[in-house]
Enzyme design. Structure first.
Site: not given
Ligand code: PAF
Length: 299
Positions: A28, A32, A34-35, A147
């Protein structure tokens, strides 16, 4: 790196890349570290790396949370570029939910209805399941990366992927943490300095449970009390401290197989979640049961 805003453009961008593997990281935004760890894992294992950025309105239970959710697309695109993303899918709400949209993908049972499902309401995981399903069908990746911090989301996604026979491998990456142990989250930015100091009680409570479990405590009520004592010491009142099966989310009374310890707590106005998985209790050699029987799924 290219940025596409529609499913049609996404499919066109991926058409010639399907001879190699496609890795997909749904987010979304507000990217950061983590991503970045998810992107790194996906980059390493695939020929093409796709990132989606979509603040999904249907999974927010509070309008104020949706409105306050950080939207930082320019910075996110720079992070994506640095992480070696090939294609960014950044649709708007009208592209994802066009006029007349009437389908809900709803996972039922404890996996979706307890803990986060109970606190945030049924609509939360319905929103997650529907958008993840749509994203997976739009990207059609070989592997999708999530994650471990969102353990229940992982379990819901695994369930829907299995139930709907979606041909994707779900890869779960370890929770990324700051040096002091706090799980990285886009919401951490909202914590005032004193709140952040108190929030550390959450990973500390999980460590206390892990230590108690390692010392041989098997009674989950005792383990839960251990976590609650650490939280109380920091003045953090949890929404829940739960010990559940990591796949079904059924409550566990006596620890034997793997157990997910999950905590949700509000610190100030910020709602935080975190978890840890306790490994199965070792059985005596004569029990006839493998000592380290692997448990599929887990978070
Ligand atoms: O974990 C997230 O950021 C959201 O729940 C996801 C998996 C992108 C779905 O909107």
């Amino acid at each position: 790196m290219i940025v596409v805003r529609t499913v049609a453009d996404l499919r066109a961008a991926l058409r010639d890349r399907r001879t190699g593997t496609i890795g997909f990281v749904p987010t979304m935004g507000a990217l950061h570290e983590g991503h970045v760890s998810l992107l790194r894992a996906a980059r390493g294992g695939n020929d093409t790396l796709v990132l989606s950025i979509f603040v999904n309105p249907t999974q927010f239970d509070e309008q104020s949370d949706l409105a306050a959710y950080p939207r930082t697309e320019a910075a996110d695109l720079a992070v994506a570029e640095g992480a070696g993303v090939d294609v960014v899918f950044a649709p708007d709400a009208a592209e994802m939910y066009p006029r007349g949209f009437s389908t809900v993908v709803s996972v039922s049972g404890p996996v979706a209805e307890t803990l986060e499902g109970a606190q945030r309401g049924r609509a939360h995981f319905d929103g997650v399941a529907t958008v993840v399903c749509k994203l997976l069908l739009s990207v059609l990746p070989d592997s999708a990366y999530f994650g471990a911090k969102d353990a229940q989301q992982v379990a819901v996604v695994r369930r829907l992927v299995a139930d709907l026979s979606i041909p994707v491998r779900v890869v779960v990456c370890p929770t990324s943490r700051d040096d002091d142990g706090l799980a990285r989250s886009s919401r951490n930015a909202r914590l005032a300095p004193d709140e952040r100091a108190r929030a550390i009680a959450i990973p500390r409570a999980l460590s206390a449970v892990t230590d108690a479990a390692a010392a041989g405590v098997t009674d989950t009520a005792a383990l839960r009390a251990e976590a609650r004592a650490v939280l109380a010491g920091a003045g953090v009142e949890p929404e829940y401290v739960a010990l559940v099966d990591p796949v079904s989310f059924e409550p566990v009374v006596v620890r034997e197989g793997p157990v997910l310890v999950a905590i949700a707590a509000r610190v100030g106005r910020t709602r935080l979640i975190d978890n840890v998985v306790l490994e199965p209790v070792r059985q005596p050699a004569h029990s006839g049961r493998p000592a380290d029987s692997a448990h599929e799924g887990g978070a």
